[in-house]
Design a protein around this motif. Structure first.
Motif, short mmCIF file in Angstrom:
data_model
loop_
_atom_site.label_atom_id
_atom_site.label_comp_id
_atom_site.label_asym_id
_atom_site.label_seq_id
_atom_site.Cartn_x
_atom_site.Cartn_y
_atom_site.Cartn_z
N TYR A 19 33.70 156.74 -18.53
CA TYR A 19 35.08 156.79 -18.04
C TYR A 19 35.73 155.41 -17.96
N CYS A 20 34.94 154.44 -17.49
CA CYS A 20 35.43 153.06 -17.44
C CYS A 20 34.24 152.14 -17.23
N PRO A 21 34.39 150.84 -17.48
CA PRO A 21 33.24 149.94 -17.33
C PRO A 21 32.63 149.95 -15.94
N ARG A 22 33.45 150.08 -14.90
CA ARG A 22 32.91 150.06 -13.54
C ARG A 22 32.15 151.35 -13.20
N ARG A 23 32.62 152.47 -13.71
CA ARG A 23 31.86 153.72 -13.54
C ARG A 23 30.54 153.60 -14.28
N ASN A 24 30.59 153.05 -15.50
CA ASN A 24 29.36 152.88 -16.29
C ASN A 24 28.34 152.03 -15.54
N ARG A 25 28.82 150.90 -15.01
CA ARG A 25 27.91 149.98 -14.33
C ARG A 25 27.29 150.64 -13.10
N GLY A 26 28.11 151.36 -12.34
CA GLY A 26 27.59 152.03 -11.15
C GLY A 26 26.55 153.10 -11.50
N ILE A 27 26.83 153.87 -12.56
CA ILE A 27 25.89 154.92 -12.97
C ILE A 27 24.57 154.31 -13.43
N GLU A 50 30.48 151.84 -24.93
CA GLU A 50 29.69 150.99 -24.02
C GLU A 50 28.65 151.84 -23.30
N ALA A 51 29.06 153.03 -22.84
CA ALA A 51 28.14 153.91 -22.12
C ALA A 51 26.96 154.32 -23.00
N MET A 256 24.78 167.87 -9.47
CA MET A 256 25.90 167.17 -10.10
C MET A 256 26.43 166.09 -9.15
N VAL A 257 26.53 164.85 -9.64
CA VAL A 257 27.03 163.75 -8.81
C VAL A 257 28.03 162.91 -9.61
N HIS A 258 28.82 162.11 -8.89
CA HIS A 258 29.85 161.28 -9.52
C HIS A 258 29.84 159.87 -8.93
N PRO A 259 28.73 159.14 -9.09
CA PRO A 259 28.67 157.79 -8.53
C PRO A 259 29.40 156.78 -9.42
N GLY A 260 29.63 155.61 -8.87
CA GLY A 260 30.22 154.52 -9.65
C GLY A 260 30.84 153.50 -8.74
N TYR A 261 31.27 152.40 -9.33
CA TYR A 261 32.14 151.47 -8.61
C TYR A 261 33.56 151.91 -8.91
N PRO A 262 34.44 151.97 -7.90
CA PRO A 262 35.79 152.51 -8.15
C PRO A 262 36.50 151.80 -9.30
N GLY A 268 40.34 151.92 -17.85
CA GLY A 268 39.53 153.12 -18.03
C GLY A 268 40.34 154.37 -18.23
N GLY A 269 39.69 155.49 -18.03
CA GLY A 269 40.32 156.79 -18.24
C GLY A 269 40.13 157.29 -19.66
N CYS A 270 40.90 158.31 -19.99
CA CYS A 270 40.79 158.93 -21.32
C CYS A 270 42.09 158.78 -22.11
N GLY A 271 42.87 157.77 -21.75
CA GLY A 271 44.12 157.53 -22.47
C GLY A 271 45.33 157.38 -21.57
N GLU A 272 45.24 157.90 -20.36
CA GLU A 272 46.36 157.81 -19.42
C GLU A 272 46.02 156.92 -18.22
N GLY A 273 44.94 156.16 -18.33
CA GLY A 273 44.48 155.35 -17.20
C GLY A 273 43.60 156.16 -16.29
#
Length: 312
Positions: A19-27, A50-51, A256-262, A268-273
């Protein structure tokens, strides 16, 4: 870990990888700390490559988070004009997709084209088929979509999916009414999807967890409660046919979990931020709970062994 056989084989899946670099890093940090055991990749998200590279580097078991509701289609023929997008070229959103489906406005042929395109892109990024495939915002269990989804998984021999029917869901008074309503509908759709998935030979863990433990609702006590419900439920009417070892007294489950750094507002996002969900402090909260040594100790105490879908 206890030398005795585990009571539960638990797949802890970090959703929205890419989703974004910070979500990737947190995961990734969560995986390295032993807090998750599996990830689900959004191939149309801004940090998907990157993921995938991070998953290869750290040997993280990875599946596909099929996305029909956020961002833009992967299939080029659907990017300019299709029933799946709005006038701005983006998917219709979590509720917009459902409303358009209910009105009969969505082409299932286009849904199939997009799902197959996302699997192809996953393979380009990772070098192999997904070990499992679920749906972003649970789109894969919706009416009509579930038949197409099941056919694609069967054709491509992707063995596992997610069936979001959670024991104890209706005994959670802390859930706000709008979430309880949405989750109840997700559960109904998932129950209706079961015979279709079974007919196509698709498998899934015996128990699903995660709706009642999202964001600030995640804590060591709430996870302990969820695990207790799962162990009590064990094999049930939602159990897939053919889960390896299903005749043994070992419960298979997915959390199912959704961890990450905010997420940063414009990254990030899928095109709309990135959306509010990804920018929320709830992401860091989940990360902290999942990495908490007392949770890992609880797993040992309850004889819960973390694993990936490929281990079931």
């Amino acid at each position: 870990m206890s030398q005795r056989l585990p009571r539960m084989m638990l797949v802890v899946t970090g959703d929205d990888f890419g989703y974004c670099p910070r979500r990737n890093r947190g995961i990734v940090d969560c995986f390295l700390a032993g807090g998750i055991s599996n990830v689900s990749l959004l191939v149309n998200a801004s940090a998907a490559k990157e993921a995938a590279d991070l998953a290869k580097r750290h040997n993280i078991p990875i599946g596909l988070h099929a996305n029909l509701s956020e961002g833009t289609p992967v299939c080029q023929s659907l990017q300019q004009s299709s029933t799946l997008i709005n006038q701005h070229g983006f998917f219709r959103g979590k509720m917009g997709f459902r409303q358009a489906l209910a009105r009969g406005e969505l082409s299932m042929k286009q849904v199939e084209l997009e799902l197959r395109a996302q699997v192809r892109l996953f393979m380009e990024l990772n070098g192999h088929l997904p070990h499992h495939m679920d749906g972003h915002q649970h789109v894969h269990v919706l009416p009509e979509v579930r038949e197409v989804f099941a056919q694609v998984l069967s054709d491509l021999r992707i063995p596992y999916t997610r069936v979001p029917v959670e024991p104890g869901l209706h005994s959670c008074p802390w859930l706000p009414a709008h979430l309880q309503k949405f989750y109840t509908q997700v559960e109904k759709d998932a129950l209706d999807a079961i015979p279709i998935f079974k007919r196509h030979g698709i498998r899934w863990p015996q128990v699903y967890l995660g709706l009642t433990t999202m964001g600030q609702n995640m804590s060591i006590p709430s996870l302990h409660r969820a695990l207790s419900h799962a162990l009590a439920a064990g094999p049930s009417t939602t159990t897939s046919s053919g889960v390896r070892g299903s005749n043994q007294p070992v419960v298979t489950a997915e959390l199912m979990v959704h961890p990450g750094y905010p997420s940063h507002p414009k990254e990030g996002g899928c095109g709309e931020g990135p959306d509010d969900f990804s920018q929320s402090a709830d992401r860091q909260h989940e990360l902290n709970v999942l990495k908490d040594p007392s949770l890992l100790a609880l797993y040992c105490q309850e004889r819960v062994q973390l694993c990936a879908f490929r281990d079931l």
